[in-house]
Design a protein around this motif. Structure first.
Motif, PDB file in Angstrom:
ATOM      1  N   LEU A  80      50.060  32.271  48.736  1.00 23.68           N
ATOM      2  CA  LEU A  80      49.586  31.194  49.609  1.00 23.68           C
ATOM      3  C   LEU A  80      50.601  30.053  49.657  1.00 23.68           C
ATOM      4  CD1 LEU A  80      45.990  29.732  49.625  1.00 23.68           C
ATOM      5  CD2 LEU A  80      47.960  28.233  49.636  1.00 23.68           C
ATOM      6  N   SER A  81      51.071  29.646  48.486  1.00 22.98           N
ATOM      7  CA  SER A  81      52.024  28.537  48.405  1.00 22.98           C
ATOM      8  C   SER A  81      53.346  28.879  49.084  1.00 22.98           C
ATOM      9  CB  SER A  81      52.262  28.174  46.941  1.00 22.98           C
ATOM     10  OG  SER A  81      53.214  27.143  46.825  1.00 22.98           O
ATOM     11  N   VAL A  82      53.841  30.082  48.840  1.00 20.28           N
ATOM     12  CA  VAL A  82      55.109  30.512  49.458  1.00 20.28           C
ATOM     13  C   VAL A  82      54.966  30.595  50.972  1.00 20.28           C
ATOM     14  CG1 VAL A  82      56.717  32.442  49.681  1.00 20.28           C
ATOM     15  CG2 VAL A  82      55.936  31.727  47.416  1.00 20.28           C
ATOM     16  N   ILE A  89      47.365  39.985  51.678  1.00 16.72           N
ATOM     17  CA  ILE A  89      46.897  39.635  53.022  1.00 16.72           C
ATOM     18  C   ILE A  89      46.150  38.308  53.001  1.00 16.72           C
ATOM     19  CG2 ILE A  89      45.232  40.254  54.827  1.00 16.72           C
ATOM     20  CD1 ILE A  89      47.686  41.850  55.145  1.00 16.72           C
ATOM     21  N   LEU A  90      45.249  38.140  52.044  1.00 17.58           N
ATOM     22  CA  LEU A  90      44.468  36.904  51.973  1.00 17.58           C
ATOM     23  C   LEU A  90      45.359  35.707  51.660  1.00 17.58           C
ATOM     24  CD1 LEU A  90      41.214  38.042  50.112  1.00 17.58           C
ATOM     25  CD2 LEU A  90      41.482  37.435  52.520  1.00 17.58           C
ATOM     26  N   GLY A 107      47.378  30.687  53.523  1.00 18.36           N
ATOM     27  CA  GLY A 107      48.503  29.755  53.640  1.00 18.36           C
ATOM     28  C   GLY A 107      48.670  29.244  55.059  1.00 18.36           C
ATOM     29  N   LEU A 108      48.644  30.168  56.022  1.00 12.59           N
ATOM     30  CA  LEU A 108      48.759  29.755  57.430  1.00 12.59           C
ATOM     31  C   LEU A 108      47.504  29.038  57.902  1.00 12.59           C
ATOM     32  CD1 LEU A 108      50.562  32.834  59.061  1.00 12.59           C
ATOM     33  CD2 LEU A 108      51.530  30.626  58.405  1.00 12.59           C
ATOM     34  N   LEU A 122      39.794  44.336  58.864  1.00 11.47           N
ATOM     35  CA  LEU A 122      40.528  45.496  59.365  1.00 11.47           C
ATOM     36  C   LEU A 122      42.016  45.390  59.050  1.00 11.47           C
ATOM     37  CD1 LEU A 122      38.851  46.068  62.859  1.00 11.47           C
ATOM     38  CD2 LEU A 122      38.710  47.557  60.855  1.00 11.47           C
ATOM     39  N   ALA A 123      42.541  44.162  59.105  1.00  9.19           N
ATOM     40  CA  ALA A 123      43.953  43.961  58.761  1.00  9.19           C
ATOM     41  C   ALA A 123      44.201  44.320  57.302  1.00  9.19           C
ATOM     42  CB  ALA A 123      44.344  42.508  59.023  1.00  9.19           C
ATOM     43  N   ALA A 124      43.310  43.873  56.417  1.00 10.80           N
ATOM     44  CA  ALA A 124      43.459  44.190  54.993  1.00 10.80           C
ATOM     45  C   ALA A 124      43.320  45.689  54.746  1.00 10.80           C
ATOM     46  CB  ALA A 124      42.425  43.419  54.184  1.00 10.80           C
TER      47      ALA A 124
END
Length: 284
Positions: A5-7, A106-107, A112-113, A273-275
C-alpha cells in the motif's frame, strides 16, 4: 499488504501523470474562480434577474460534472497499469517471491490508489466549494453541513467504483487497451443518462430500457447524479427545473435503493474477480 500500500501510494505520487493532472486541476480551479468573478460582477437587467438562480445552478453543475470527469480520468490513468505494468516489467515476480499472498498484493495496490484518489477528490471538492463560497454563489452558500458531508461521501464512491473495474481490466488486459476501454465505459455511463432522460421525455419504454441497461453496464454517472442531487439546493423554480431535467448529462429520476445495492455489488464483485483472476495467472 501495508508495505505494498505504501509503495503504491509513493509510486503514484511520483508519476508525471499525477503531476500533470495536478497542474490541470489548479488551472481548472483558476478558471472556476475567474468565471465566478465575472459572473458576480456582471450587471443583470431587472427583467433577467429571475434567471440568475438558474444560471448559478448551471454553473455549479458544470464545474461539478467536469471535476468528476477529471477525477475519474486520473483514476483510470493510475489504475489501468497498476497490475499489468508490473507484470509486463517483471516487477511482480520479485514482490511475489516474498511471503506475500496474491490477494494481499491486489488489495495493497488497490488501497494505495484508493487512498490517493479519495484524498484528491476531497481536496478538489473542498476547493470548488470554498471558491464558490468566497464569491457568495447562492448554490454554495445555501448548503448545510449535512448536505456537503453526504454529497462528499457519494462523490468519493464514483472514482472508487471506477477503480474497482479498472483493476479487473488491469489484470485481464495490457495497460493501454485497458485504459481506452475504461474511458469508453465511463463515457458510456453519461450517454446512458442522456438516453434515459430522452426516454422519459418522449414516454418511450424502449428508449428508457436502453438507458437503464447502459446504466447497469456503466453505473458511475448514477452515483455522480446522486451526489449532485444532494449537493444542489432544491429551493426555487430554477432548482426544480434543473432537477427535473436531470442535469447536464441526463439522469432522469433519482435511482432506487436497489440500484445503489447493485452498484456496491458491481464494484466489490469486479475487485473480487480481479483478485481471483490474478490468483490464477501463471507467473512462470
Amino acid at each position: 499488504m501495508t508495505a505494498i500500500l505504501s509503495v503504491t501510494l509513493k509510486e503514484a505520487v511520483r508519476k508525471k501523470t499525477f503531476l500533470v493532472m495536478g497542474i490541470v486541476t489548479v488551472l481548472y480551479l483558476v478558471f472556476w474562480a475567474a468565471l465566478l468573478h465575472y459572473f458576480q460582477a456582471m450587471h443583470i437587467d431587472s427583467r433577467a434577474a429571475d434567471f440568475k438562480p438558474l444560471a448559478s445552478i448551471v454553473l455549479t453543475q458544470t464545474v461539478l460534472q467536469f471535476s468528476s470527469m477529471i477525477l475519474c480520468l486520473l483514476t483510470i490513468i493510475l489504475g489501468s497499469g497498476a497490475i499489468s505494468s508490473e507484470m509486463e516489467t517483471g516487477m511482480v515476480h520479485a514482490i511475489l517471491s516474498r511471503p506475500v499472498g496474491r490477494a494481499a498484493y491486489i488489495l495493497g495496490r488497490f488501497l494505495g490508489l484508493a487512498i490517493l484518489v479519495s484524498a484528491y477528490a476531497t481536496v478538489l471538492m473542498a476547493a470548488i466549494l470554498c471558491i464558490g463560497r468566497a464569491y457568495a454563489l447562492d448554490t454554495v452558500t445555501a448548503l448545510s453541513a449535512v448536505q456537503i458531508f453526504q454529497s462528499w461521501l457519494i462523490y468519493l464512491c464514483v472514482p472508487l467504483a471506477v477503480l474497482c473495474l479498472t483493476f479487473y481490466g488491469s489484470v485481464s488486459l495490457k495497460t493501454v487497451p485497458n485504459g481506452l476501454l475504461m474511458i469508453f465505459i465511463y463515457i458510456l455511463g453519461n450517454i446512458g443518462g442522456i438516453v434515459e432522460m430522452i426516454g422519459n421525455y418522449v414516454n418511450s419504454k424502449t428508449i428508457n430500457s436502453v438507458g437503464i441497461f447502459i446504466s447497469l453496464v456503466s453505473p458511475f454517472h448514477t452515483l455522480y447524479g446522486a451526489a449532485e442531487r444532494v449537493l444542489l439546493p432544491s429551493s426555487g423554480i430554477a432548482g426544480e427545473l434543473m432537477r427535473g431535467a436531470g442535469g447536464l448529462t441526463g439522469g432522469g429520476q433519482p435511482a432506487s435503493a436497489a440500484m445503489y445495492v447493485y452498484i456496491a455489488l458491481y464494484a466489490a464483485g469486479f475487485l473480487a474477480l480481479a483478485a481471483r483472476k490474478f490468483g490464477k495467472v501463471d507467473m512462470n
